[in-house]
Design a protein around this motif. Structure first.
Motif, PDB file in Angstrom:
ATOM      1  N   GLY A  54      45.649 -29.705  24.223  1.00 31.59           N
ATOM      2  CA  GLY A  54      45.916 -31.034  23.666  1.00 31.59           C
ATOM      3  C   GLY A  54      45.505 -31.105  22.202  1.00 31.59           C
ATOM      4  N   ALA A  55      44.321 -30.565  21.890  1.00 32.90           N
ATOM      5  CA  ALA A  55      43.824 -30.604  20.516  1.00 32.90           C
ATOM      6  C   ALA A  55      44.791 -29.877  19.576  1.00 32.90           C
ATOM      7  CB  ALA A  55      42.437 -29.959  20.452  1.00 32.90           C
ATOM      8  N   TYR A  56      45.218 -28.682  19.987  1.00 30.20           N
ATOM      9  CA  TYR A  56      46.116 -27.908  19.118  1.00 30.20           C
ATOM     10  C   TYR A  56      47.513 -28.504  19.057  1.00 30.20           C
ATOM     11  CZ  TYR A  56      43.209 -24.322  17.230  1.00 30.20           C
ATOM     12  OH  TYR A  56      42.261 -23.680  16.484  1.00 30.20           O
ATOM     13  N   THR A  57      47.995 -29.060  20.193  1.00 34.14           N
ATOM     14  CA  THR A  57      49.306 -29.713  20.151  1.00 34.14           C
ATOM     15  C   THR A  57      49.280 -30.867  19.161  1.00 34.14           C
ATOM     16  OG1 THR A  57      49.632 -29.147  22.476  1.00 34.14           O
ATOM     17  CG2 THR A  57      51.095 -30.808  21.547  1.00 34.14           C
ATOM     18  N   GLY A  58      48.225 -31.687  19.264  1.00 31.30           N
ATOM     19  CA  GLY A  58      48.101 -32.824  18.349  1.00 31.30           C
ATOM     20  C   GLY A  58      48.010 -32.381  16.898  1.00 31.30           C
ATOM     21  N   ALA A  59      47.198 -31.334  16.664  1.00 33.37           N
ATOM     22  CA  ALA A  59      46.984 -30.872  15.291  1.00 33.37           C
ATOM     23  C   ALA A  59      48.255 -30.278  14.695  1.00 33.37           C
ATOM     24  CB  ALA A  59      45.860 -29.838  15.280  1.00 33.37           C
ATOM     25  N   VAL A  60      48.933 -29.430  15.472  1.00 35.17           N
ATOM     26  CA  VAL A  60      50.145 -28.785  14.968  1.00 35.17           C
ATOM     27  C   VAL A  60      51.252 -29.826  14.747  1.00 35.17           C
ATOM     28  CG1 VAL A  60      51.983 -27.142  15.548  1.00 35.17           C
ATOM     29  CG2 VAL A  60      49.592 -26.544  15.963  1.00 35.17           C
ATOM     30  N   ALA A  61      51.351 -30.785  15.683  1.00 32.95           N
ATOM     31  CA  ALA A  61      52.361 -31.837  15.536  1.00 32.95           C
ATOM     32  C   ALA A  61      52.142 -32.613  14.243  1.00 32.95           C
ATOM     33  CB  ALA A  61      52.313 -32.777  16.740  1.00 32.95           C
ATOM     34  N   GLN A  62      50.871 -32.877  13.918  1.00 32.39           N
ATOM     35  CA  GLN A  62      50.596 -33.615  12.683  1.00 32.39           C
ATOM     36  C   GLN A  62      50.821 -32.747  11.450  1.00 32.39           C
ATOM     37  OE1 GLN A  62      47.231 -36.560  12.656  1.00 32.39           O
ATOM     38  NE2 GLN A  62      46.926 -35.754  14.724  1.00 32.39           N
ATOM     39  N   LYS A  63      50.577 -31.452  11.599  1.00 30.79           N
ATOM     40  CA  LYS A  63      50.842 -30.516  10.500  1.00 30.79           C
ATOM     41  C   LYS A  63      52.326 -30.561  10.132  1.00 30.79           C
ATOM     42  CE  LYS A  63      50.968 -25.588  10.179  1.00 30.79           C
ATOM     43  NZ  LYS A  63      50.505 -24.330  10.785  1.00 30.79           N
ATOM     44  N   TYR A  64      53.176 -30.733  11.165  1.00 34.09           N
ATOM     45  CA  TYR A  64      54.614 -30.821  10.904  1.00 34.09           C
ATOM     46  C   TYR A  64      55.077 -32.252  10.674  1.00 34.09           C
ATOM     47  CZ  TYR A  64      55.154 -25.889  11.733  1.00 34.09           C
ATOM     48  OH  TYR A  64      55.072 -24.530  11.619  1.00 34.09           O
ATOM     49  N   GLY A  65      54.154 -33.139  10.368  1.00 32.83           N
ATOM     50  CA  GLY A  65      54.523 -34.450   9.861  1.00 32.83           C
ATOM     51  C   GLY A  65      54.715 -35.557  10.883  1.00 32.83           C
ATOM     52  N   LEU A  66      54.423 -35.276  12.154  1.00 29.76           N
ATOM     53  CA  LEU A  66      54.544 -36.363  13.132  1.00 29.76           C
ATOM     54  C   LEU A  66      53.379 -37.344  12.945  1.00 29.76           C
ATOM     55  CD1 LEU A  66      55.598 -34.477  16.394  1.00 29.76           C
ATOM     56  CD2 LEU A  66      57.015 -35.838  14.857  1.00 29.76           C
ATOM     57  N   SER A  67      53.631 -38.614  13.274  1.00 31.19           N
ATOM     58  CA  SER A  67      52.572 -39.605  13.119  1.00 31.19           C
ATOM     59  C   SER A  67      51.506 -39.385  14.183  1.00 31.19           C
ATOM     60  CB  SER A  67      53.135 -41.017  13.245  1.00 31.19           C
ATOM     61  OG  SER A  67      53.292 -41.338  14.599  1.00 31.19           O
ATOM     62  N   VAL A  68      50.324 -39.941  13.935  1.00 32.96           N
ATOM     63  CA  VAL A  68      49.178 -39.631  14.770  1.00 32.96           C
ATOM     64  C   VAL A  68      49.386 -40.066  16.224  1.00 32.96           C
ATOM     65  CG1 VAL A  68      47.920 -41.733  14.134  1.00 32.96           C
ATOM     66  CG2 VAL A  68      46.661 -39.704  14.835  1.00 32.96           C
ATOM     67  N   PHE A  69      50.013 -41.239  16.445  1.00 30.51           N
ATOM     68  CA  PHE A  69      50.194 -41.706  17.835  1.00 30.51           C
ATOM     69  C   PHE A  69      51.219 -40.854  18.585  1.00 30.51           C
ATOM     70  CE2 PHE A  69      48.475 -45.488  15.730  1.00 30.51           C
ATOM     71  CZ  PHE A  69      47.386 -45.720  16.568  1.00 30.51           C
ATOM     72  N   ALA A  84      51.779 -37.746  17.936  1.00 36.18           N
ATOM     73  CA  ALA A  84      51.111 -36.461  18.174  1.00 36.18           C
ATOM     74  C   ALA A  84      50.223 -36.527  19.413  1.00 36.18           C
ATOM     75  CB  ALA A  84      50.282 -36.071  16.946  1.00 36.18           C
ATOM     76  N   TRP A  85      49.492 -37.634  19.565  1.00 37.46           N
ATOM     77  CA  TRP A  85      48.608 -37.783  20.731  1.00 37.46           C
ATOM     78  C   TRP A  85      49.431 -37.833  22.019  1.00 37.46           C
ATOM     79  CZ3 TRP A  85      45.112 -42.181  18.345  1.00 37.46           C
ATOM     80  CH2 TRP A  85      44.293 -41.592  17.370  1.00 37.46           C
ATOM     81  N   SER A  86      50.521 -38.618  21.994  1.00 32.08           N
ATOM     82  CA  SER A  86      51.359 -38.722  23.195  1.00 32.08           C
ATOM     83  C   SER A  86      51.942 -37.365  23.552  1.00 32.08           C
ATOM     84  CB  SER A  86      52.499 -39.722  22.983  1.00 32.08           C
ATOM     85  OG  SER A  86      52.007 -40.900  22.411  1.00 32.08           O
ATOM     86  N   LEU A  87      52.387 -36.654  22.514  1.00 29.46           N
ATOM     87  CA  LEU A  87      52.958 -35.323  22.728  1.00 29.46           C
ATOM     88  C   LEU A  87      51.927 -34.396  23.373  1.00 29.46           C
ATOM     89  CD1 LEU A  87      55.637 -33.826  22.098  1.00 29.46           C
ATOM     90  CD2 LEU A  87      54.516 -32.904  20.069  1.00 29.46           C
ATOM     91  N   ALA A  88      50.676 -34.514  22.922  1.00 23.65           N
ATOM     92  CA  ALA A  88      49.604 -33.682  23.493  1.00 23.65           C
ATOM     93  C   ALA A  88      49.470 -33.946  24.994  1.00 23.65           C
ATOM     94  CB  ALA A  88      48.285 -33.968  22.783  1.00 23.65           C
ATOM     95  N   GLY A  89      49.557 -35.232  25.374  1.00 21.44           N
ATOM     96  CA  GLY A  89      49.479 -35.574  26.800  1.00 21.44           C
ATOM     97  C   GLY A  89      50.638 -34.976  27.573  1.00 21.44           C
ATOM     98  N   ALA A  90      51.852 -35.077  26.991  1.00 17.32           N
ATOM     99  CA  ALA A  90      53.047 -34.566  27.675  1.00 17.32           C
ATOM    100  C   ALA A  90      52.973 -33.050  27.833  1.00 17.32           C
ATOM    101  CB  ALA A  90      54.298 -34.958  26.885  1.00 17.32           C
ATOM    102  N   PHE A 120      45.304 -36.664  30.752  1.00 17.86           N
ATOM    103  CA  PHE A 120      44.375 -37.469  29.937  1.00 17.86           C
ATOM    104  C   PHE A 120      43.426 -36.579  29.142  1.00 17.86           C
ATOM    105  CE2 PHE A 120      45.518 -40.027  33.688  1.00 17.86           C
ATOM    106  CZ  PHE A 120      46.255 -40.999  33.031  1.00 17.86           C
ATOM    107  N   VAL A 121      43.109 -35.401  29.690  1.00 17.35           N
ATOM    108  CA  VAL A 121      42.272 -34.452  28.955  1.00 17.35           C
ATOM    109  C   VAL A 121      43.031 -33.958  27.722  1.00 17.35           C
ATOM    110  CG1 VAL A 121      41.083 -32.235  29.072  1.00 17.35           C
ATOM    111  CG2 VAL A 121      41.043 -33.761  31.027  1.00 17.35           C
ATOM    112  N   GLY A 122      44.345 -33.732  27.874  1.00 18.98           N
ATOM    113  CA  GLY A 122      45.166 -33.324  26.733  1.00 18.98           C
ATOM    114  C   GLY A 122      45.140 -34.368  25.620  1.00 18.98           C
ATOM    115  N   ILE A 123      45.303 -35.641  26.017  1.00 18.93           N
ATOM    116  CA  ILE A 123      45.268 -36.718  25.024  1.00 18.93           C
ATOM    117  C   ILE A 123      43.889 -36.791  24.375  1.00 18.93           C
ATOM    118  CG2 ILE A 123      45.543 -39.196  24.644  1.00 18.93           C
ATOM    119  CD1 ILE A 123      47.413 -39.253  27.061  1.00 18.93           C
ATOM    120  N   ALA A 124      42.824 -36.712  25.218  1.00 15.12           N
ATOM    121  CA  ALA A 124      41.461 -36.774  24.682  1.00 15.12           C
ATOM    122  C   ALA A 124      41.215 -35.647  23.685  1.00 15.12           C
ATOM    123  CB  ALA A 124      40.444 -36.708  25.825  1.00 15.12           C
ATOM    124  N   GLY A 125      41.760 -34.456  23.979  1.00 14.93           N
ATOM    125  CA  GLY A 125      41.609 -33.327  23.061  1.00 14.93           C
ATOM    126  C   GLY A 125      42.256 -33.604  21.717  1.00 14.93           C
ATOM    127  N   ALA A 126      43.451 -34.213  21.758  1.00 12.40           N
ATOM    128  CA  ALA A 126      44.159 -34.517  20.510  1.00 12.40           C
ATOM    129  C   ALA A 126      43.415 -35.581  19.709  1.00 12.40           C
ATOM    130  CB  ALA A 126      45.582 -34.978  20.819  1.00 12.40           C
TER     131      ALA A 126
END
Lengths: 304, 246
Positions: A64-79, A81-87, A211-217
Motif C-alpha cells: 500500500g505504501a509503495y502503491t501510494g507513493a508511486v501513484a503520487q510520483k506519477y502525478g495522481l492526487s493524494v486521495f 493514490a490512497w484509494s488505489l493502494a487499497g484496491a 485497510f492495511v493497504g490504505i493505512a500504508g499509503a
C-alpha cells in the motif's frame, strides 16, 4: 456485543474531539495508535474470525505504501493514490488468498511470512519505479502549519479506522462472519454444512488486506519518505497479532483496546527504561499472555 | 421412477489400498436403505465418496440426474446431501441453536438471522432438544449430541440423508428413541442411507440392505434374505461358521 455500533459512534466522537488542545506529541501518538488500530482490526478478520494466523500484514502495508507513493510520483492526487493502494492490496490479497489459503495452520503462517520478504526484494530491485534501496520521497501536503498537517493525518487515519471498524461490525453480523466462526471452530464440519470455505477465507483475507493497504499509503504520505526495510518491516506483521491477542481475538473492540494498550505500554516503557525497553516490553507481553490468554475483554465477559 | 442416487463402478483408492472398489448402487427416492459390513469394509469411505470428501478415483456418482462425481463437500451439502458423523462434530464454542442454525443457513437455504434460528428451533423441537437450545454444544451427552447431528442434518433440508452410525455408543432406550426419530424423518419423504453395526436397527428400519466387504458390494436385498446370505455370514463370522450353519 449488542450495542457495538452505539459504543463505536461514541468512541468516534471522542476521537474526533481528541486533537483539540493537544500538542504535536499527542497527535503523533494518536495517529500511530489509530494506524495500529487499523492493522489490528484487519488482522482480526483472518486471524481472529477465521482462525488463520496470517503474517501478511507487513506485505499489505508495504504494498500500500509503495502503491501510494508511486501513484503520487506519477502525478495522481493524494486521495486517488490512497484509494488505489487499497484496491491493489485487495487484489493482491485475493490472488494470494486463492494460492495460500489451501494450506492450513502452521503451513499457512510460514507461507504468509515469506510474502513481505519477497515483495521487499522486488521493490529493492525495481529501482526505476521505486527508487530501490534509495527509497522514495513523497510530496508534502501544503498546509498552513505543522500542527494542521499533523491534524490532517490524524483525521485521515481516524477515517480509515472508522471504515475498518464498520467493516468488522457488518461482517460480524452477516453470513460471512457466521461462516468464518464455523471455519475457525471446525473447518471440515463447516465444509460439510455447505460453507464454501475457500471463498469465505479469501474474503476474510481481502478484508484483512484492503485497510492495511490504505493505512500504508497514508503512512507514506504522513512520513514523506519510505524505504523497503521500513514499510516491509516484519514488526508490522507481528505487532497487530500481539495487539489482537491482548485485546481479545475475534471480538469487535478487542483489537482497538489491544492496540491502545500495547502502544501505551511501549511508550511508557520506552520513556522510562530506554536502555532495556525491548526486554521490559517483552516481559510484559509474556505476562499478559500467560495470565490473560483470552485478552483483557475476557474480564468483562467473566463478570457479567 | 428415476434413482435419486446412482453409483456406477465407484471406486476410491488410497495409494495401493482399494478402500472402495467398483460399487454399483442405486437408491430410489423415499427409500430407507441399510449399508452394513465388517469393520474396515469401506462404509465410511463410501459416504465420503458420495459427499465429495474423498471423490471417486474411478466410476461416477449421479445425484438427482446430475453427475456429481467431482463435487466438493459444500456443494454436496447445498445439493441436498446431508450426512451425520460417526464421531460427532459440533462447533464447540457455539450454542446448540447456533449449530443447527449454521446448517439451516448455509445448506438449508434459510436467510441469515432470525429466519435461520427459527428454522433451527423447529428442528430442535423435532429431535427433542429445544430445552437445551441455549447451551453450548460441548455440554451435551453423547446421546444428545447424536440427536444434535440429526437436527443439523434435517436443517440442511436434505433430499438424501446419510446416517453414519448414529446409534453407536447408545444404550437400548436411547436407540429406541433414535429409531422413532429416524422413522419420523423417513415418513417426511427423506431418502435415508443408514450405516449401522446394530442389526436390530437395520432390520427394523430398512426396506433393503446392501453389504460391503473389502470395499466391494457383496450382497443386496431385503433384510430377511440378507441375514441368510452365505457370503454375508462368511464376511461377518468367517468361512467355518458359514459352512457349519448348513
Amino acid at each position: 456485543m449488542k450495542h457495538g455500533a452505539l459504543v463505536g459512534l461514541l468512541l468516534l466522537a471522542a476521537l474526533c474531539a481528541f486533537p483539540l488542545g493537544v500538542d504535536a506529541y499527542w497527535l503523533r501518538l494518536g495517529t500511530t495508535m489509530l494506524m495500529y488500530g487499523v492493522l489490528a482490526m484487519s488482522w482480526n478478520f483472518i486471524g481472529g474470525m477465521a482462525g488463520y494466523p496470517s503474517f501478511a500484514s507487513a506485505a499489505f502495508f508495504g504494498l500500500g505504501a509503495y502503491t501510494g507513493a508511486v501513484a503520487q510520483k506519477y502525478g495522481l492526487s493524494v486521495f486517488v493514490a490512497w484509494s488505489l493502494a487499497g484496491a491493489v492490496a485487495a487484489l493482491f490479497a485475493a490472488a494470494l488468498g486463492f494460492a495460500l489459503l489451501r494450506l492450513r495452520g502452521h503451513y499457512f503462517a510460514i507461507a504468509s511470512l515469506v510474502v513481505a520478504e519477497v515483495l521487499r526484494e522486488i521493490v529493492n530491485s525495481a529501482t526505476n519505479l521505486t527508487g530501490g534501496g534509495m527509497g522514495l520521497n513523497l510530496p508534502v501536503p501544503q498546509m498552513a502549519s505543522i500542527t494542521d498537517q499533523a491534524r490532517f493525518f490524524y483525521y485521515t487515519m481516524l477515517g480509515v479506522a472508522a471504515l475498518a471498524f464498520g467493516a468488522v461490525l457488518l461482517t460480524q453480523r452477516s453470513r460471512l462472519g457466521f461462516g468464518l466462526r464455523c471455519i475457525r471452530q471446525n473447518e471440515s464440519a463447516a465444509d460439510m454444512l455447505g460453507v464454501n470455505t475457500t471463498l469465505y477465507k479469501v474474503n476474510a483475507f481481502i478484508l484483512s488486506g484492503v485497510f492495511v493497504g490504505i493505512a500504508g499509503a497514508v503512512y507514506a504520505s504522513w512520513v514523506h519518505y519510505i524505504e523497503p526495510p521500513d514499510v516491509f518491516d516484519v514488526l508490522y506483521s507481528i505487532k497487530p497479532i500481539v495487539m489482537v491477542l491482548l485485546g481479545g481475538a475475534g471480538t469487535l473492540f478487542g483489537p482497538l483496546i489491544g492496540a491502545a494498550l500495547f502502544l501505551s505500554l511501549e511508550e511508557l516503557v520506552w520513556r522510562n527504561y530506554i536502555s532495556v525497553h525491548t526486554g521490559v516490553l517483552g516481559l510484559l507481553i509474556v505476562l499478559l499472555v500467560l495470565f490473560l490468554p483470552k485478552g483483557v475483554l475476557a474480564f468483562r465477559v467473566r463478570r457479567t | 421412477m428415476t434413482a435419486l442416487l446412482q453409483l456406477s463402478g465407484a471406486s476410491r483408492h488410497f495409494g495401493g489400498l482399494k478402500a472402495v472398489s467398483g460399487v454399483d448402487l442405486s437408491v430410489d427416492r423415499g427409500e430407507v436403505i441399510g449399508l452394513i459390513g465388517p469393520n474396515g469394509a469401506g462404509k465410511t469411505t463410501l459416504v465420503n465418496l458420495i459427499t465429495g470428501v474423498h471423490p471417486a478415483t474411478a466410476g461416477t456418482v449421479r445425484f438427482a440426474g446430475e453427475d456429481v462425481t467431482r463435487q466438493s463437500p459444500w456443494q454436496a451439502a447445498r445439493r441436498g446431501i446431508a450426512r451425520t458423523f460417526q464421531i460427532v462434530q459440533p462447533f464447540p464454542e457455539m450454542t446448540v441453536l447456533e449449530n443447527v442454525a449454521a446448517a439451516a443457513l448455509f445448506a438449508g437455504g434459510a436467510a441469515y438471522g432470525e429466519r435461520a434460528e427459527a428454522a433451527a428451533l423447529e428442528h430442535l423441537r423435532f429431535v427433542g432438544l429445544a430445552d437445551v437450545a441455549g447451551k453450548r454444544a460441548t455440554t451435551l451427552t453423547l446421546a444428545m449430541r447424536k440427536r444434535l447431528e440429526l437436527a443439523k442434518g434435517l436443517a440442511m433440508n436434505p433430499k438424501l440423508l446419510l446416517l453414519d452410525e448414529v446409534n453407536a455408543g447408545l444404550h437400548s432406550t436411547e436407540i429406541d428413541q433414535a429409531l422413532t426419530l429416524i422413522r419420523a424423518i423417513a415418513t417426511r419423504g427423506v431418502t435415508i442411507l443408514i450405516i449401522e453395526h446394530l442389526m436390530k436397527v437395520v432390520l427394523n428400519l430398512c426396506s433393503r440392505i446392501v453389504v460391503l466387504h473389502h470395499g466391494e458390494l457383496i450382497a443386496s436385498g431385503d433384510p430377511q434374505s440378507i441375514i441368510r446370505d452365505q457370503r454375508v455370514i462368511q464376511a461377518y463370522l468367517g468361512r467355518r461358521y458359514a459352512d457349519a450353519s448348513h
